[in-house]
Design a protein around this motif. Sequence first.
Motif, PDB file in Angstrom:
ATOM      1  N   GLY A  72      68.483  23.857  66.739  1.00 32.92           N
ATOM      2  CA  GLY A  72      67.517  24.687  66.037  1.00 32.92           C
ATOM      3  C   GLY A  72      68.178  25.579  64.998  1.00 32.92           C
ATOM      4  O   GLY A  72      69.355  25.399  64.649  1.00 32.92           O
ATOM      5  N   ARG A  73      67.425  26.556  64.500  1.00 38.61           N
ATOM      6  CA  ARG A  73      67.899  27.356  63.370  1.00 38.61           C
ATOM      7  C   ARG A  73      68.039  28.842  63.695  1.00 38.61           C
ATOM      8  O   ARG A  73      68.196  29.661  62.787  1.00 38.61           O
ATOM      9  N   ASP A  74      67.990  29.206  64.951  1.00 41.78           N
ATOM     10  CA  ASP A  74      68.023  30.624  65.309  1.00 41.78           C
ATOM     11  C   ASP A  74      69.319  31.292  64.864  1.00 41.78           C
ATOM     12  O   ASP A  74      69.316  32.254  64.106  1.00 41.78           O
ATOM     13  N   LEU A  75      70.448  30.781  65.346  1.00 36.96           N
ATOM     14  CA  LEU A  75      71.724  31.401  65.001  1.00 36.96           C
ATOM     15  C   LEU A  75      72.164  31.044  63.588  1.00 36.96           C
ATOM     16  O   LEU A  75      72.690  31.894  62.865  1.00 36.96           O
ATOM     17  N   SER A  76      71.952  29.800  63.173  1.00 34.25           N
ATOM     18  CA  SER A  76      72.360  29.419  61.821  1.00 34.25           C
ATOM     19  C   SER A  76      71.618  30.261  60.783  1.00 34.25           C
ATOM     20  O   SER A  76      72.196  30.724  59.795  1.00 34.25           O
ATOM     21  N   GLY A  77      70.325  30.479  61.015  1.00 34.10           N
ATOM     22  CA  GLY A  77      69.546  31.309  60.106  1.00 34.10           C
ATOM     23  C   GLY A  77      69.995  32.756  60.113  1.00 34.10           C
ATOM     24  O   GLY A  77      70.041  33.417  59.072  1.00 34.10           O
ATOM     25  N   GLN A  84      75.794  41.885  54.434  1.00 32.01           N
ATOM     26  CA  GLN A  84      76.887  42.826  54.264  1.00 32.01           C
ATOM     27  C   GLN A  84      78.168  42.221  54.827  1.00 32.01           C
ATOM     28  O   GLN A  84      78.129  41.220  55.550  1.00 32.01           O
ATOM     29  N   GLU A  85      79.296  42.781  54.491  1.00 28.10           N
ATOM     30  CA  GLU A  85      80.573  42.252  54.952  1.00 28.10           C
ATOM     31  C   GLU A  85      80.617  42.230  56.478  1.00 28.10           C
ATOM     32  O   GLU A  85      80.161  43.172  57.142  1.00 28.10           O
ATOM     33  N   PHE A  86      81.190  41.155  57.031  1.00 25.90           N
ATOM     34  CA  PHE A  86      81.315  41.064  58.487  1.00 25.90           C
ATOM     35  C   PHE A  86      82.436  40.114  58.863  1.00 25.90           C
ATOM     36  O   PHE A  86      82.895  39.294  58.058  1.00 25.90           O
ATOM     37  N   LEU A 101      79.482  27.618  59.613  1.00 24.32           N
ATOM     38  CA  LEU A 101      78.275  28.182  59.012  1.00 24.32           C
ATOM     39  C   LEU A 101      78.474  29.651  58.643  1.00 24.32           C
ATOM     40  O   LEU A 101      78.030  30.094  57.577  1.00 24.32           O
ATOM     41  N   ALA A 102      79.149  30.400  59.496  1.00 24.45           N
ATOM     42  CA  ALA A 102      79.433  31.802  59.167  1.00 24.45           C
ATOM     43  C   ALA A 102      80.299  31.882  57.912  1.00 24.45           C
ATOM     44  O   ALA A 102      80.068  32.724  57.036  1.00 24.45           O
ATOM     45  N   ALA A 103      81.275  30.986  57.809  1.00 26.21           N
ATOM     46  CA  ALA A 103      82.191  30.995  56.666  1.00 26.21           C
ATOM     47  C   ALA A 103      81.472  30.688  55.357  1.00 26.21           C
ATOM     48  O   ALA A 103      81.958  31.055  54.280  1.00 26.21           O
ATOM     49  N   GLN A 104      80.320  30.029  55.421  1.00 25.07           N
ATOM     50  CA  GLN A 104      79.560  29.730  54.207  1.00 25.07           C
ATOM     51  C   GLN A 104      78.879  30.970  53.624  1.00 25.07           C
ATOM     52  O   GLN A 104      78.530  30.984  52.446  1.00 25.07           O
ATOM     53  N   ASN A 105      78.684  31.991  54.455  1.00 25.75           N
ATOM     54  CA  ASN A 105      78.079  33.225  53.964  1.00 25.75           C
ATOM     55  C   ASN A 105      79.126  33.976  53.129  1.00 25.75           C
ATOM     56  O   ASN A 105      80.201  34.304  53.634  1.00 25.75           O
ATOM     57  N   ARG A 109      84.107  37.791  55.859  1.00 27.11           N
ATOM     58  CA  ARG A 109      85.488  38.017  55.444  1.00 27.11           C
ATOM     59  C   ARG A 109      86.497  37.296  56.332  1.00 27.11           C
ATOM     60  O   ARG A 109      87.599  36.979  55.891  1.00 27.11           O
ATOM     61  N   LYS A 110      86.133  37.035  57.585  1.00 30.56           N
ATOM     62  CA  LYS A 110      87.064  36.366  58.498  1.00 30.56           C
ATOM     63  C   LYS A 110      86.288  35.769  59.655  1.00 30.56           C
ATOM     64  O   LYS A 110      85.317  36.351  60.131  1.00 30.56           O
ATOM     65  N   VAL A 111      86.727  34.579  60.098  1.00 32.61           N
ATOM     66  CA  VAL A 111      86.171  33.939  61.288  1.00 32.61           C
ATOM     67  C   VAL A 111      87.312  33.617  62.240  1.00 32.61           C
ATOM     68  O   VAL A 111      88.318  33.023  61.845  1.00 32.61           O
TER      69      VAL A 111
END
Length: 278
Positions: A72-77, A84-86, A101-105, A109-111
């Motif tokens: 689904g799209r809960d976390l990806s969305g 903001q920076e995270f 997916l987080a890195a695409q935002n 700044r770091k994963v």
Amino acid sequence: MSSTTDFLQYGLGKAIRKLRSQIGARINLAIDGETPDSKIDAAKAVASRYGVLMAANWRDKTFRYCIYATYGRDLSGYLAAIDQEFVFLDIGSNQGLYALLAAQNPNCRKVLAFEPVDRTYRLLRRNIALNKADPIVTALKLAISSESGTASIAIDDAHSGTATLVADRTAAVAGAQQIRTINAAVLDKHIPERLPIVIKIDVEGFEEVVIAELAKSNHLGNIMAIFFEVDSRWSDAESMMATLREAGFGHFTKFGRGHHYDVLAYRSLQWQPTSTNA
């Protein structure tokens, strides 16, 4: 969310996505076959419906779910909407779907992607390379636990996402592997200073231990949101939420239905999910 919408999204919708992944796997296995361990570093790239590339691993149900957007799209969305920076901590990263997916935002700044199982970790590394995410995503072959050292993790290559450190669930999976574990004190050394932190935890029943360790972290005040899996057959949601409330998390949003669902805990309304992923 109404009960009808809930059923369509998490009941019928998920069942259809699972069926689609089963059919797709049969077709692709017939065409490409399995990826042997010796070829992981050169595995064929497959485009996921989530918008990332992943190394072909068709025998694994978890991989198929990543490819066909079964989760689904809960976390990806939620990750896409952070404005903001995270820093993102992916605890139980598996093959790295949410780390990527987080890195695409552009605000990420770091994963830090934690995956202790050898074969799955190699696939994670391959996927980071396929998506050219090396500058942002760091893969760590570690699990978070109450003690630093080693532990036995139960694994099943046919469904890598079921790997668990919970002792009384090891009979349900196919094998075991020795892995490295770290506690909060060691974890703190990996986390960047000052930036807001968002965390995903998916560790198959070990979430309560991980949350307890995060509550000990020197970076606790910077943790703004934690997305974690709950299965009422072996998880105590109320206990985890109580720990998080004591740590300053005053808001909780549930995603899913039945005994298996997800929860987003967040400190303030600034970190609440939007209407598109709630």
